[in-house]
Enzyme design. Sequence first.
Site, PDB file in Angstrom:
ATOM      1  N   CYS A 113       6.379  26.305  -3.214  1.00 53.00           N
ATOM      2  CA  CYS A 113       5.410  26.680  -4.253  1.00 53.00           C
ATOM      3  C   CYS A 113       3.997  26.899  -3.703  1.00 53.00           C
ATOM      4  O   CYS A 113       3.340  27.890  -4.033  1.00 53.00           O
ATOM      5  CB  CYS A 113       5.389  25.628  -5.367  1.00 53.00           C
ATOM      6  SG  CYS A 113       4.900  23.976  -4.840  1.00 53.00           S
ATOM      7  N   HIS A 168       3.868  20.354  -7.854  1.00 53.37           N
ATOM      8  CA  HIS A 168       4.318  21.731  -8.049  1.00 53.37           C
ATOM      9  C   HIS A 168       3.139  22.591  -8.498  1.00 53.37           C
ATOM     10  O   HIS A 168       2.185  22.100  -9.129  1.00 53.37           O
ATOM     11  CB  HIS A 168       5.432  21.780  -9.093  1.00 53.37           C
ATOM     12  CG  HIS A 168       6.190  23.072  -9.093  1.00 53.37           C
ATOM     13  ND1 HIS A 168       6.856  23.551  -7.990  1.00 53.37           N
ATOM     14  CD2 HIS A 168       6.377  23.998 -10.082  1.00 53.37           C
ATOM     15  CE1 HIS A 168       7.434  24.699  -8.297  1.00 53.37           C
ATOM     16  NE2 HIS A 168       7.148  24.994  -9.555  1.00 53.37           N
ATOM     17  N   HIS A 185       6.347  30.982  -9.740  1.00 51.55           N
ATOM     18  CA  HIS A 185       6.376  29.794  -8.871  1.00 51.55           C
ATOM     19  C   HIS A 185       7.680  29.802  -8.080  1.00 51.55           C
ATOM     20  O   HIS A 185       8.611  30.574  -8.366  1.00 51.55           O
ATOM     21  CB  HIS A 185       6.285  28.533  -9.727  1.00 51.55           C
ATOM     22  CG  HIS A 185       7.440  28.353 -10.664  1.00 51.55           C
ATOM     23  ND1 HIS A 185       8.376  27.353 -10.542  1.00 51.55           N
ATOM     24  CD2 HIS A 185       7.848  29.089 -11.756  1.00 51.55           C
ATOM     25  CE1 HIS A 185       9.273  27.452 -11.506  1.00 51.55           C
ATOM     26  NE2 HIS A 185       8.977  28.499 -12.260  1.00 51.55           N
TER      27      HIS A 185
END
Length: 215
Positions: A113, A168, A185
Amino acid sequence: MNKHISTYLIFIFIFSVSFFSCHTLRKESSKTSAKNNRSRSSNTARPGVASRTPVRKPANKPAPTKKPATVNNRPTYSRSPASAEIPKVVEVARTYSGTPYRSGGNDKSGIDCSGLICSVYSEIGVKVPRISWQQSEFGSEVGSLKDIKPGDWVFFVPEAGREGYVSHAGIVTDVRNQDEIIFIHASTSRGVREDNLFSNYFKGRFVKAMRPFQL
């Protein structure tokens, strides 16, 4: 008779004066000699005491090494993109769609990510942080969800409803309405894809949005 006695007494007087004078001189000479001997003996027993000359520093003493200036851990960024480049950021990000997830990856053979964010901006000539927690502190925090715009970065924690470390990140690609904020992502299970910030999975894990550059 008296003449002989007088001569004898004068002789005795001269002899006595000479004797005591020599004896005195010998004593003084002995004292001086003994003093000099003691001085020499003392200097021999303690070398260097008589000479109090201070030790000189080396003439060619090297200059002290200067400590290197403290380097800030924050990376140096080449330039700030203009608002007109945001569509380009989105376009480049979408070219990574379908790329498999790979921890530490930075290209289309495999990417994670934070690597996705870093690689997208690198392609348009902008250097940004590589690690997700650094990315989450870069730029200005967006005050509320309604202020989020395309190009903003969004960040999540591992467990819904709990505080924790940033685990994340993604790039906002489209804001359709108050209930649809789309971001791209690198999913650990599905690779690079776009999802809605308000989906059941991400809504509870969302913690903040950052605007990396003032546009």
